[in-house]
Design a protein around this motif. Structure first.
Motif, PDB file in Angstrom:
ATOM      1  N   GLY A 132       1.965  34.141  84.039  1.00  0.00           N
ATOM      2  CA  GLY A 132       1.229  34.711  85.164  1.00  0.00           C
ATOM      3  C   GLY A 132       0.025  33.873  85.543  1.00  0.00           C
ATOM      4  N   ARG A 133      -0.681  33.349  84.534  1.00  0.00           N
ATOM      5  CA  ARG A 133      -1.821  32.469  84.835  1.00  0.00           C
ATOM      6  C   ARG A 133      -1.351  31.205  85.534  1.00  0.00           C
ATOM      7  N   LYS A 134      -0.232  30.653  85.091  1.00  0.00           N
ATOM      8  CA  LYS A 134       0.301  29.442  85.714  1.00  0.00           C
ATOM      9  C   LYS A 134       0.767  29.722  87.138  1.00  0.00           C
ATOM     10  N   ALA A 135       1.246  30.954  87.395  1.00  0.00           N
ATOM     11  CA  ALA A 135       1.713  31.320  88.737  1.00  0.00           C
ATOM     12  C   ALA A 135       0.574  31.309  89.746  1.00  0.00           C
ATOM     13  N   HIS A 136      -0.666  31.529  89.294  1.00  0.00           N
ATOM     14  CA  HIS A 136      -1.816  31.433  90.204  1.00  0.00           C
ATOM     15  C   HIS A 136      -1.849  30.071  90.867  1.00  0.00           C
ATOM     16  N   GLY A 144      -3.965  37.717  85.646  1.00  0.00           N
ATOM     17  CA  GLY A 144      -5.085  37.302  84.819  1.00  0.00           C
ATOM     18  C   GLY A 144      -5.955  36.263  85.503  1.00  0.00           C
ATOM     19  N   PRO A 145      -6.802  35.598  84.718  1.00  0.00           N
ATOM     20  CA  PRO A 145      -7.709  34.607  85.306  1.00  0.00           C
ATOM     21  C   PRO A 145      -6.958  33.373  85.765  1.00  0.00           C
ATOM     22  N   LYS A 146      -7.446  32.785  86.831  1.00  0.00           N
ATOM     23  CA  LYS A 146      -6.831  31.575  87.359  1.00  0.00           C
ATOM     24  C   LYS A 146      -7.175  30.396  86.450  1.00  0.00           C
ATOM     25  N   GLU A 147      -6.193  29.525  86.211  1.00  0.00           N
ATOM     26  CA  GLU A 147      -6.449  28.347  85.387  1.00  0.00           C
ATOM     27  C   GLU A 147      -7.360  27.376  86.132  1.00  0.00           C
ATOM     28  N   SER A 148      -8.185  26.690  85.387  1.00  0.00           N
ATOM     29  CA  SER A 148      -9.063  25.715  86.015  1.00  0.00           C
ATOM     30  C   SER A 148      -8.258  24.491  86.414  1.00  0.00           C
ATOM     31  N   GLU A 149      -8.759  23.803  87.417  1.00  0.00           N
ATOM     32  CA  GLU A 149      -8.081  22.606  87.896  1.00  0.00           C
ATOM     33  C   GLU A 149      -8.797  21.378  87.374  1.00  0.00           C
ATOM     34  N   ARG A 150      -8.054  20.341  87.162  1.00  0.00           N
ATOM     35  CA  ARG A 150      -8.605  19.105  86.633  1.00  0.00           C
ATOM     36  C   ARG A 150      -9.488  18.435  87.681  1.00  0.00           C
ATOM     37  N   GLN A 151     -10.646  17.957  87.232  1.00  0.00           N
ATOM     38  CA  GLN A 151     -11.546  17.224  88.106  1.00  0.00           C
ATOM     39  C   GLN A 151     -11.843  15.883  87.436  1.00  0.00           C
TER      40      GLN A 151
END
Length: 192
Positions: A132-136, A144-151
């Motif tokens: 579900g987090r990956k589906a965000h 659930g919480p959204k995964e952070s994106e790479r910067q």
């Protein structure tokens, strides 16, 4: 489900410890997300009760999980309710392979027997929550919480060299410090 002998001794204690980590409220929220995704995909809904028995009865044959992955865009062929044990386990294994293709790390997955033989349903629920987090990040309808994106940052050689001359505050100050005149102990004498 294959019938196993009742666990006793250390095995029973270990199984009790695994089962004590199970959170029925969290499982109910995960099952509600699965229900929402199934309905949006044109499939009938499921019972969202978070009890271990309901989670096992609903997901134990792998059909709902494989259908969920097809809705999320991973192609699992020949998804149908099966009666034979090895076909059910194969469907669960295909779900796990599709989770890896979807982007879940192996550490987030469960073993096929965790679900099929009801060994560790907590790990099954955690895996679906990770899905579900990956589906965000894929379509915005996650759980659930959204995964952070790479910067990623790019530094020039000039910027990297400029940083070598700076002493961080954790190191204190080097004002007036030198090692001149330091002499600890007796000097090493090669010839006595």
């Amino acid at each position: 489900m294959a019938t196993r002998a009742t666990k006793s001794g250390f095995a029973a204690e270990a199984q009790d410890k695994i089962n004590s980590k199970y959170d029925a409220e969290f499982a109910a929220s995960v099952m509600a997300w699965v229900d929402m995704r199934l309905k949006r995909g044109g499939q009938p809904g499921i019972n969202t009760n978070g009890s271990m028995e309901n989670v096992f009865e609903t997901l134990g044959d792998g059909f709902i999980l494989a259908t969920l992955m097809n809705i999320l865009g991973e192609n699992i062929k020949n998804v149908k309710r099966e009666k034979m044990a090895f076909k059910k386990m194969e469907l669960i294994s295909q779900f796990l392979a599709a989770c890896e293709r979807y982007g879940l790390p192996k550490t987030e997955l469960f073993q096929t027997v965790d679900l099929y033989e009801k060994q560790n349903l907590n790990q099954v629920v955690q895996c679906i929550a990770a899905l579900g987090r990956k589906a965000h990040t894929k379509d915005g309808l996650g759980f659930g919480p959204k995964e952070s994106e790479r910067q990623s940052r790019e530094w020039t050689d000039e910027q990297l060299k400029a940083g070598q001359n700076i002493i961080g505050l954790q190191m204190g100050s080097n004002k007036g410090a030198s090692q001149a005149g330091q002499n600890f102990g007796k000097a090493r004498m090669i010839v006595d």
